[in-house]
Scaffold this motif. Structure first.
Motif, PDB file in Angstrom:
ATOM      1  N   GLU A   8       0.855  -1.183   0.000  1.00 47.84           N
ATOM      2  CA  GLU A   8       0.000   0.000   0.000  1.00 47.84           C
ATOM      3  C   GLU A   8       0.890   1.233   0.000  1.00 47.84           C
ATOM      4  OE1 GLU A   8      -1.351   0.930   4.427  1.00 47.84           O
ATOM      5  OE2 GLU A   8      -1.812  -1.121   3.855  1.00 47.84           O
ATOM      6  N   ASN A   9       0.338   2.340  -0.444  1.00 52.88           N
ATOM      7  CA  ASN A   9       1.165   3.540  -0.476  1.00 52.88           C
ATOM      8  C   ASN A   9       0.434   4.715   0.158  1.00 52.88           C
ATOM      9  OD1 ASN A   9      -0.072   5.412  -2.609  1.00 52.88           O
ATOM     10  ND2 ASN A   9       0.064   3.478  -3.733  1.00 52.88           N
ATOM     11  N   GLN A  10       1.216   5.712   0.500  1.00 55.13           N
ATOM     12  CA  GLN A  10       0.733   6.906   1.181  1.00 55.13           C
ATOM     13  C   GLN A  10       0.807   8.138   0.276  1.00 55.13           C
ATOM     14  OE1 GLN A  10      -0.317   6.346   4.445  1.00 55.13           O
ATOM     15  NE2 GLN A  10       0.156   4.238   3.890  1.00 55.13           N
ATOM     16  N   LYS A  53      -1.222   9.614  -1.869  1.00 51.23           N
ATOM     17  CA  LYS A  53      -2.343  10.552  -1.844  1.00 51.23           C
ATOM     18  C   LYS A  53      -2.279  11.455  -0.614  1.00 51.23           C
ATOM     19  CE  LYS A  53      -7.333  10.720  -2.469  1.00 51.23           C
ATOM     20  NZ  LYS A  53      -8.533   9.917  -2.720  1.00 51.23           N
ATOM     21  N   ILE A  54      -1.947  10.885   0.527  1.00 47.05           N
ATOM     22  CA  ILE A  54      -1.855  11.650   1.781  1.00 47.05           C
ATOM     23  C   ILE A  54      -0.761  12.717   1.673  1.00 47.05           C
ATOM     24  CG2 ILE A  54      -1.240  11.489   4.234  1.00 47.05           C
ATOM     25  CD1 ILE A  54      -2.536   8.618   4.087  1.00 47.05           C
ATOM     26  N   TYR A  55       0.424  12.295   1.230  1.00 47.76           N
ATOM     27  CA  TYR A  55       1.533  13.241   1.105  1.00 47.76           C
ATOM     28  C   TYR A  55       1.234  14.297   0.044  1.00 47.76           C
ATOM     29  CZ  TYR A  55       4.739  10.781   4.211  1.00 47.76           C
ATOM     30  OH  TYR A  55       5.347  10.240   5.314  1.00 47.76           O
ATOM     31  N   GLU A  86      -1.724   5.585  -6.904  1.00 47.64           N
ATOM     32  CA  GLU A  86      -2.474   5.872  -5.672  1.00 47.64           C
ATOM     33  C   GLU A  86      -3.528   4.805  -5.380  1.00 47.64           C
ATOM     34  OE1 GLU A  86      -2.215  10.749  -5.402  1.00 47.64           O
ATOM     35  OE2 GLU A  86      -4.165   9.816  -5.729  1.00 47.64           O
ATOM     36  N   GLU A 125       8.678   5.393   3.538  1.00 46.23           N
ATOM     37  CA  GLU A 125       7.465   6.004   4.106  1.00 46.23           C
ATOM     38  C   GLU A 125       6.314   5.999   3.100  1.00 46.23           C
ATOM     39  OE1 GLU A 125       6.544   7.227   7.163  1.00 46.23           O
ATOM     40  OE2 GLU A 125       8.356   6.224   7.822  1.00 46.23           O
ATOM     41  N   LEU A 126       6.634   6.173   1.816  1.00 49.53           N
ATOM     42  CA  LEU A 126       5.587   6.203   0.793  1.00 49.53           C
ATOM     43  C   LEU A 126       4.995   4.827   0.512  1.00 49.53           C
ATOM     44  CD1 LEU A 126       6.627   8.592  -2.121  1.00 49.53           C
ATOM     45  CD2 LEU A 126       4.846   8.896  -0.414  1.00 49.53           C
ATOM     46  N   ARG A 134       4.642   0.932   1.845  1.00 53.41           N
ATOM     47  CA  ARG A 134       4.769   0.021   2.988  1.00 53.41           C
ATOM     48  C   ARG A 134       4.162  -1.340   2.637  1.00 53.41           C
ATOM     49  NH1 ARG A 134       2.223   4.061   7.413  1.00 53.41           N
ATOM     50  NH2 ARG A 134       3.823   5.652   7.306  1.00 53.41           N
TER      51      ARG A 134
END
Length: 65
Positions: A2-4, A6-8, A34, A58-59, A61
């Motif tokens: 999964e990735n982050q 969109k949040i960043y 995303e 961090e992007l 995980r």
């Protein structure tokens, strides 16, 4: 995985189109990443991390982490 992204991206007040232009890819590519429909190349992953001021770890995980 999964990735982050969109949040960043939203934290930096960037649209998918703006992020795509900065990274040299299409908006559809950012959308697919995303939505976990496409895994970026290692080069693109590092570019995304740099633009979003974070690390690749961090992007992206592992879902089991």
């Amino acid at each position: 995985m999964e990735n982050q992204i969109k949040i960043y991206r939203k934290n930096q007040k960037l649209s998918q189109e703006e992020l795509a232009k900065i990274c040299g890819v299409s908006r559809q590519t950012i959308n697919a990443i995303e939505n976990n429909k496409y895994d970026p190349t290692l080069s693109l992953a590092f570019t995304l991390a740099s633009v979003l001021d974070t690390t690749v770890d961090e992007l992206f995980r592992n879902q089991n982490s």
